[in-house]
Scaffold this active site. Structure first.
Site, PDB file in Angstrom:
ATOM      1  N   LYS A 258       0.901  -1.208  -0.025  1.00 27.15           N
ATOM      2  CA  LYS A 258      -0.073   0.060  -0.090  1.00 27.15           C
ATOM      3  C   LYS A 258       0.987   1.396   0.012  1.00 27.15           C
ATOM      4  CE  LYS A 258      -4.221   2.392   1.554  1.00 27.15           C
ATOM      5  NZ  LYS A 258      -5.337   2.125   2.247  1.00 27.15           N
ATOM      6  N   ARG A 272      -3.304   4.430  -7.760  1.00 23.26           N
ATOM      7  CA  ARG A 272      -3.949   4.037  -6.491  1.00 23.26           C
ATOM      8  C   ARG A 272      -5.349   3.230  -6.811  1.00 23.26           C
ATOM      9  NH1 ARG A 272      -4.387   7.388  -0.880  1.00 23.26           N
ATOM     10  NH2 ARG A 272      -5.687   5.728   0.114  1.00 23.26           N
TER      11      ARG A 272
END
Ligand code: GLY
Length: 410
Positions: A258, A272
């Site tokens: 992440k 993203r």
């Protein structure tokens, strides 16, 4: 202690170690000194610890570790506790929290601590983003899902009557403190939800997460899943409880996946979106189930459905869906999706965040990384139909009865 430094516009550390709750006060104070320099750290006098009722009972009392640790570091602590559940992730809760902050004269130099799973994290983070145009906050996740996903990356917000997460802000925390001992009290069902996001990180960009997870997890009766048969029962999720203490390195790797993506595209203008693997269809499944099927379980079905559809359209390697199915089955996910392509496509297209003629889907390509593909909204139903053909069929009993989705044993 494992430290993951997140290099976004506001930089911060994610710290992972047993016992971190008892060090929270000094860690927050040290971080403030670093950020504000000299006497700056001393300015912060107050902390508001925000949690839901369940988490507050478990970890947020004065007799437990966190609050005394904050007080010992010189902070005056108030608590704001709201009722459990997604229904309370709404504006009224944020408004009450803002009222609490004003009633206690919080200033720009004071802080909010989000203690809990995704819901307290999102509510507290959003209040921190807007109170006095933005104050500092710290995330202390207490669920696996919050540890690997929602506490990192700065997405905060609430649901509106028109849909989920429609109001919010990007607001990065000062610090994320994850104490894995909190997982001991996490119900198996919630652990499995977090597992879906942890495995998602593996499919997105770190196959080592998947290999290690498979080594840790004992095969179950339903493993590997066979097309055309019912998937593994939810109770199989119990079998990975014994492995909780072995999860920490995997949690760190998932956070690192992440981190890489968020550093590249903090505000989700491109890459993203990879973090949404399984989520477009997963949200539609949640919606069709009237939110009786939880997020992680719907995302697991969404990941497999997209892989099956992509394989049929030669958008990914032929063996990719089979591997995804084996891994998800090993972790006890029920992969039977009882909804029609028409209903799922309608639910997906009514997602208020989908704008224009195309949607962006995240296509897995295990063992390679995922990539983004645009699909005309008009083709979504056909894509979902292709995917559903590859999902196991429930041969025991229909999950939709009287037009209502029933989870197992319901
Ligand atoms: N949970 C997806 C993201 O943070 O972008």
């Amino acid at each position: 202690m494992i430290t993951i430094h997140v290099n976004t516009a506001r930089e911060y550390d994610v710290l992972l170690a047993d016992g971190l709750r008892s060090q929270a006060g000094e860690l927050i104070r040290e971080d403030l000194y670093r950020r504000r320099g000299g006497s700056g750290g001393k300015e912060a006098r107050q902390i508001c610890v925000v949690s839901d009722q369940t988490v507050s009972d478990l970890f947020g009392g004065r007799e437990q570790t966190l609050i005394p640790a904050l007080e010992e570091a010189g902070f005056r602590v108030t608590t704001f506790v709201f009722a459990d559940g997604e229904d309370h992730k709404r504006m009224e809760t944020v408004e009450s929290l803002l009222d609490h902050l004003t009633a206690h004269h919080f200033t720009r130099t004071d802080l909010i601590v989000a203690l809990g799973g995704g819901i307290p994290g999102d509510v507290a983070g959003f209040a921190a983003a807007i109170y006095l145009r933005g104050i500092d906050f710290v995330q202390i996740p207490t669920s696996l899902l919050a540890a690997v996903d929602s506490s990192v990356g700065g997405k905060t917000g609430v649901n509106l009557p028109a849909g989920k997460n429609l109001a919010g802000a990007f607001h990065q925390p000062n610090l994320v403190l994850f104490d894995p001992s909190v997982l001991k009290t996490l119900p198996p069902d919630r652990l499995q939800d977090g597992m879906a996001e942890l495995l998602k990180a593996g499919f997105i960009g770190d196959p080592e997460i998947l290999r290690t997870a498979m080594d840790l997890q004992e095969p179950t009766a339903a493993d590997p899943g066979t097309p055309g048969q019912n998937g593994a029962a939810g109770s199989d999720a119990e079998s990975f409880l014994v492995r909780r203490e072995a999860l920490l390195p995997l949690i760190a790797r998932a956070i690192d996946v992440k981190r890489r993506i968020v550093e590249e595209d903090e505000r989700e203008s491109g890459s993203r979106k990879l973090l949404n693997l399984g989520h477009t269809v997963g949200h539609a499944i949640e919606r069709c189930s009237d939110y009786r099927l939880s997020h992680g379980k719907a995302v697991a079905q969404g990941m497999l459905l997209v892989a099956e559809a992509a394989a049929r359209r030669r958008l990914c390697r032929e063996g990719c869906p089979k591997t995804i199915r084996q891994i998800l089955t090993r972790f006890g996910f029920d992969l039977c999706c009882p909804f029609s392509p028409e209903d799922l496509a309608e639910a997906a297209a009514s997602d208020k965040k989908i704008r224009g003629e195309t949607i962006t889907l995240v296509i897995p390509d295990y063992p390679g990384p995922c990539r983004l593909e645009s699909l005309p909204v008009s083709e979504l139903e056909g894509f979902i139909r292709d995917g559903l053909e590859g999902l196991p069929v429930d041969v025991s009993e229909g999950l939709i009865r009287d037009g209502v989705y029933h989870s197992d044993g319901d």
